[in-house]
Design a protein around this motif. Structure first.
Motif, PDB file in Angstrom:
ATOM      1  N   SER A   9      10.139 105.157 -11.078  1.00 45.20           N
ATOM      2  CA  SER A   9       9.939 105.813 -12.365  1.00 45.20           C
ATOM      3  C   SER A   9       8.451 105.929 -12.656  1.00 45.20           C
ATOM      4  O   SER A   9       7.646 105.127 -12.202  1.00 45.20           O
ATOM      5  N   VAL A  10       8.125 106.948 -13.395  1.00 47.70           N
ATOM      6  CA  VAL A  10       6.758 107.198 -13.810  1.00 47.70           C
ATOM      7  C   VAL A  10       6.758 107.293 -15.329  1.00 47.70           C
ATOM      8  O   VAL A  10       7.601 107.970 -15.906  1.00 47.70           O
ATOM      9  N   VAL A  11       5.824 106.607 -15.949  1.00 46.24           N
ATOM     10  CA  VAL A  11       5.650 106.709 -17.393  1.00 46.24           C
ATOM     11  C   VAL A  11       4.320 107.416 -17.631  1.00 46.24           C
ATOM     12  O   VAL A  11       3.281 106.979 -17.143  1.00 46.24           O
ATOM     13  N   PHE A  12       4.383 108.523 -18.349  1.00 45.29           N
ATOM     14  CA  PHE A  12       3.177 109.296 -18.611  1.00 45.29           C
ATOM     15  C   PHE A  12       2.524 108.833 -19.906  1.00 45.29           C
ATOM     16  O   PHE A  12       3.196 108.476 -20.867  1.00 45.29           O
ATOM     17  N   ASP A  13       1.208 108.829 -19.911  1.00 45.47           N
ATOM     18  CA  ASP A  13       0.409 108.450 -21.070  1.00 45.47           C
ATOM     19  C   ASP A  13       0.288 109.672 -21.973  1.00 45.47           C
ATOM     20  O   ASP A  13      -0.314 110.669 -21.592  1.00 45.47           O
ATOM     21  N   ASN A  48       8.125 111.276 -23.945  1.00 46.98           N
ATOM     22  CA  ASN A  48       8.598 111.185 -22.562  1.00 46.98           C
ATOM     23  C   ASN A  48      10.098 110.924 -22.437  1.00 46.98           C
ATOM     24  O   ASN A  48      10.558 110.388 -21.443  1.00 46.98           O
ATOM     25  N   PHE A  77      -0.107 115.068 -17.287  1.00 51.10           N
ATOM     26  CA  PHE A  77       0.242 114.264 -16.119  1.00 51.10           C
ATOM     27  C   PHE A  77      -0.568 112.987 -15.965  1.00 51.10           C
ATOM     28  O   PHE A  77      -0.620 112.423 -14.880  1.00 51.10           O
ATOM     29  N   SER A  78      -1.193 112.490 -17.043  1.00 48.32           N
ATOM     30  CA  SER A  78      -1.883 111.206 -16.969  1.00 48.32           C
ATOM     31  C   SER A  78      -0.829 110.105 -16.887  1.00 48.32           C
ATOM     32  O   SER A  78       0.035 109.991 -17.759  1.00 48.32           O
ATOM     33  N   VAL A  79      -0.895 109.303 -15.847  1.00 50.96           N
ATOM     34  CA  VAL A  79       0.126 108.286 -15.593  1.00 50.96           C
ATOM     35  C   VAL A  79      -0.278 106.971 -16.241  1.00 50.96           C
ATOM     36  O   VAL A  79      -1.393 106.489 -16.061  1.00 50.96           O
ATOM     37  N   GLU A  80       0.657 106.416 -17.014  1.00 49.90           N
ATOM     38  CA  GLU A  80       0.450 105.101 -17.628  1.00 49.90           C
ATOM     39  C   GLU A  80       0.915 104.011 -16.666  1.00 49.90           C
ATOM     40  O   GLU A  80       0.256 103.002 -16.494  1.00 49.90           O
ATOM     41  N   SER A  81       2.086 104.218 -16.075  1.00 49.77           N
ATOM     42  CA  SER A  81       2.586 103.240 -15.092  1.00 49.77           C
ATOM     43  C   SER A  81       3.492 103.947 -14.083  1.00 49.77           C
ATOM     44  O   SER A  81       4.084 104.975 -14.373  1.00 49.77           O
ATOM     45  N   TRP A  82       3.547 103.367 -12.905  1.00 54.83           N
ATOM     46  CA  TRP A  82       4.291 103.956 -11.801  1.00 54.83           C
ATOM     47  C   TRP A  82       5.005 102.817 -11.085  1.00 54.83           C
ATOM     48  O   TRP A  82       4.381 101.850 -10.676  1.00 54.83           O
TER      49      TRP A  82
END
Length: 87
Positions: A9-13, A48, A77-82
């Motif tokens: 999972s990807v969480v976007f900022d 999100n 598309f700035s990623v907070e966590s991956w």
């Protein structure tokens, strides 16, 4: 041998997006109105919980006055966590 399953999972900022919204529209409510959807649906997108299509990103960028490709990428598309999982 069974193949390993991959997922993640990807969480976007969304802070950059929220900043653009406030700067260009004043509020998410006004942004949603200009975009043509309900405030509740826009809240889901910004949080999100609902995805952005390519068309959505192009339309939102136009409303927000974002014209540079690098700024569009940074905004959406700035990623907070991956997190990547392999089972």
């Amino acid at each position: 041998m069974t193949p390993k399953k991959r997922g993640g999972s990807v969480v976007f900022d969304n802070r950059i997006l929220r900043g653009h919204i406030v700067e260009a529209c004043g509020s998410i409510k006004e942004f949603a109105k200009r975009f043509g959807i309900t405030e509740q649906m826009m809240q889901l997108k910004v949080a999100n919980k609902s995805g952005w299509s390519r068309e959505d990103i192009i339309k939102a960028s136009s409303i927000l006055g974002i014209t540079e490709a690098s700024e569009i990428v940074r905004t959406f598309f700035s990623v907070e966590s991956w997190e990547i999982t392999v089972k």
